[in-house]
Design a protein around this motif. Structure first.
Motif, PDB file in Angstrom:
ATOM      1  N   CYS A  13      46.861  51.006  39.424  1.00  0.00           N
ATOM      2  CA  CYS A  13      46.354  50.383  40.626  1.00  0.00           C
ATOM      3  C   CYS A  13      47.549  50.124  41.520  1.00  0.00           C
ATOM      4  O   CYS A  13      48.645  49.987  41.036  1.00  0.00           O
ATOM      5  N   LEU A  14      47.326  50.047  42.809  1.00  0.00           N
ATOM      6  CA  LEU A  14      48.386  49.736  43.740  1.00  0.00           C
ATOM      7  C   LEU A  14      48.061  48.432  44.428  1.00  0.00           C
ATOM      8  O   LEU A  14      46.932  48.104  44.641  1.00  0.00           O
ATOM      9  N   GLY A  15      49.087  47.737  44.886  1.00  0.00           N
ATOM     10  CA  GLY A  15      48.853  46.524  45.639  1.00  0.00           C
ATOM     11  C   GLY A  15      50.148  45.871  46.011  1.00  0.00           C
ATOM     12  O   GLY A  15      51.180  46.202  45.480  1.00  0.00           O
ATOM     13  N   SER A 161      51.475  49.671  40.813  1.00  0.00           N
ATOM     14  CA  SER A 161      50.763  50.460  39.814  1.00  0.00           C
ATOM     15  C   SER A 161      50.634  49.730  38.492  1.00  0.00           C
ATOM     16  O   SER A 161      51.359  48.790  38.208  1.00  0.00           O
ATOM     17  N   TYR A 162      49.675  50.174  37.723  1.00  0.00           N
ATOM     18  CA  TYR A 162      49.666  49.848  36.308  1.00  0.00           C
ATOM     19  C   TYR A 162      50.656  50.795  35.629  1.00  0.00           C
ATOM     20  O   TYR A 162      51.071  51.786  36.206  1.00  0.00           O
ATOM     21  N   GLY A 163      50.984  50.494  34.387  1.00  0.00           N
ATOM     22  CA  GLY A 163      51.895  51.369  33.661  1.00  0.00           C
ATOM     23  C   GLY A 163      51.894  51.030  32.188  1.00  0.00           C
ATOM     24  O   GLY A 163      51.231  50.081  31.743  1.00  0.00           O
ATOM     25  N   ASN A 164      52.627  51.812  31.449  1.00  0.00           N
ATOM     26  CA  ASN A 164      52.743  51.604  30.022  1.00  0.00           C
ATOM     27  C   ASN A 164      53.303  50.210  29.751  1.00  0.00           C
ATOM     28  O   ASN A 164      54.384  49.864  30.210  1.00  0.00           O
ATOM     29  N   GLY A 165      52.546  49.379  29.016  1.00  0.00           N
ATOM     30  CA  GLY A 165      52.969  48.019  28.735  1.00  0.00           C
ATOM     31  C   GLY A 165      52.541  47.003  29.768  1.00  0.00           C
ATOM     32  O   GLY A 165      52.749  45.802  29.583  1.00  0.00           O
ATOM     33  N   ARG A 166      51.936  47.445  30.862  1.00  0.00           N
ATOM     34  CA  ARG A 166      51.461  46.526  31.910  1.00  0.00           C
ATOM     35  C   ARG A 166      50.152  47.058  32.495  1.00  0.00           C
ATOM     36  O   ARG A 166      49.957  47.100  33.703  1.00  0.00           O
ATOM     37  N   SER A 167      49.283  47.473  31.610  1.00  0.00           N
ATOM     38  CA  SER A 167      48.041  48.109  32.034  1.00  0.00           C
ATOM     39  C   SER A 167      46.965  47.125  32.476  1.00  0.00           C
ATOM     40  O   SER A 167      45.946  47.544  33.026  1.00  0.00           O
ATOM     41  N   GLU A 168      47.164  45.822  32.261  1.00  0.00           N
ATOM     42  CA  GLU A 168      46.151  44.834  32.615  1.00  0.00           C
ATOM     43  C   GLU A 168      46.414  44.147  33.949  1.00  0.00           C
ATOM     44  O   GLU A 168      45.590  43.367  34.419  1.00  0.00           O
ATOM     45  N   TYR A 169      47.555  44.410  34.539  1.00  0.00           N
ATOM     46  CA  TYR A 169      47.870  43.807  35.836  1.00  0.00           C
ATOM     47  C   TYR A 169      48.748  44.773  36.623  1.00  0.00           C
ATOM     48  O   TYR A 169      49.359  45.686  36.075  1.00  0.00           O
ATOM     49  N   LEU A 170      48.811  44.540  37.916  1.00  0.00           N
ATOM     50  CA  LEU A 170      49.596  45.383  38.802  1.00  0.00           C
ATOM     51  C   LEU A 170      51.062  44.969  38.810  1.00  0.00           C
ATOM     52  O   LEU A 170      51.388  43.806  38.612  1.00  0.00           O
ATOM     53  N   SER A 171      51.921  45.933  39.058  1.00  0.00           N
ATOM     54  CA  SER A 171      53.325  45.657  39.339  1.00  0.00           C
ATOM     55  C   SER A 171      53.674  46.335  40.656  1.00  0.00           C
ATOM     56  O   SER A 171      53.245  47.449  40.918  1.00  0.00           O
ATOM     57  N   ARG A 172      54.456  45.645  41.464  1.00  0.00           N
ATOM     58  CA  ARG A 172      54.747  46.131  42.818  1.00  0.00           C
ATOM     59  C   ARG A 172      56.213  46.500  42.966  1.00  0.00           C
ATOM     60  O   ARG A 172      57.103  45.746  42.573  1.00  0.00           O
ATOM     61  N   GLN A 173      56.455  47.660  43.532  1.00  0.00           N
ATOM     62  CA  GLN A 173      57.778  47.977  44.070  1.00  0.00           C
ATOM     63  C   GLN A 173      57.627  47.906  45.577  1.00  0.00           C
ATOM     64  O   GLN A 173      57.007  48.760  46.193  1.00  0.00           O
TER      65      GLN A 173
END
Length: 280
Positions: A13-15, A161-173
């Motif tokens: 996901c993006l945000g 995006s979601y990613g490996n190890g953080r699939s339940e919440y978004l991380s933003r760059q």
């Protein structure tokens, strides 16, 4: 373009957060968005749940989501039947703003899904798919994003995006850069993405509005000397227009009789399988 690795079909996901919210930044330059309020305004980005895996998608109309084409193929190279796909707008820790079953899948007909796990840069340009939802999502739940169709002029871009190890919440760059653009439509970024970021929209701001510039399709392989940290996507306006034309043509077809099932664009009549890693 050198050999690259298509991202795993785990969710993305993006945000971005609202102005004024300060979040801790990890060692990879990513800001974890672990509070529900931090995705306000980005609810149109959602998780695409597939048999055996997940990807990220983003609404571009109340009843249409955009994702990477390689996400909707199984390990045998067959298109996953629409009935096995669920779009979850604004997904966060088991909840979402709206859940919708997918009624039809439109993978770009020029995308080549090779079961060997290899794909050329030329095919990557077509790594785009549309998901028609079984029912529209109201704007009060999630507001769709438009497609960027302009000149970047070295503007920064944003990936969440979601990613490996953080699939339940978004991380933003919050800010990364476009490194190169090719005439064929490939776009190279230095955005921090990982396995699980397949189909993530890359956002650019134009005239004060956020638009979708590209989808994350691939990352450079470790042995790609001098290209570590690069990620790859594609220009979207022409690809999305072509897929919308397929949808309109499908709408014009006579409706099938009760009990029959139409094979959608690119679909093969096989059992669904899980999403997988794919390498260009």
């Amino acid at each position: 373009m050198s050999v690259v690795r298509l991202l795993a079909a785990l969710a993305l996901c993006l945000g971005v957060t609202l102005p004024g919210i300060a979040l801790a930044q990890d060692m990879n330059g990513l800001i974890p968005m672990q509070r529900r309020g931090e995705i306000l305004g980005w609810e149109a980005v959602g998780r695409v749940d597939l048999p055996g895996g997940m990807c990220t998608g983003v609404l571009i109309a109340p009843d249409v989501a955009l994702t990477a084409a390689h996400c909707v193929y199984d390990a045998r190279g067959d298109l996953i039947p629409a009935r096995g796909i669920l779009f979850r707008a604004g997904y966060y820790r088991g909840q979402s703003m709206a859940d919708r079953r997918v009624a039809a899948v439109y993978a770009h007909p020029n995308y080549v899904d090779d079961i060997s796990g290899r794909v050329s840069g030329a095919s990557m340009v077509f790594d785009v798919a549309l998901l028609r939802l079984a029912a529209p999502i109201s704007s009060s739940e999630a507001e769709p994003f438009g497609i960027f169709d302009g000149t970047l002029d070295d503007l920064p871009v944003t990936v969440v995006s979601y990613g490996n190890g953080r699939s339940e919440y978004l991380s933003r760059q919050s800010e990364c850069a476009v490194l190169r653009r090719y005439a064929a439509g490939q776009i190279v970024f230095d955005c921090n993405v990982t396995y699980g970021s397949s189909g993530a929209p890359v956002f650019a701001r134009t005239q004060g509005r956020i638009r979708i510039l590209a989808l994350v399709s691939a990352i450079a392989e470790e042995q790609d000397v001098g290209r570590q940290g690069e990620s790859y996507g594609m220009a979207l306006p022409e690809r999305v227009a072509e897929l919308k034309a397929l949808m309109r043509r499908d709408d014009a077809l006579p409706k099938v009789t009760t009990g029959a099932r139409r094979v959608q664009v690119g679909q093969r009549m096989t059992a669904p399988g899980g999403a997988r890693f794919v390498r260009p």
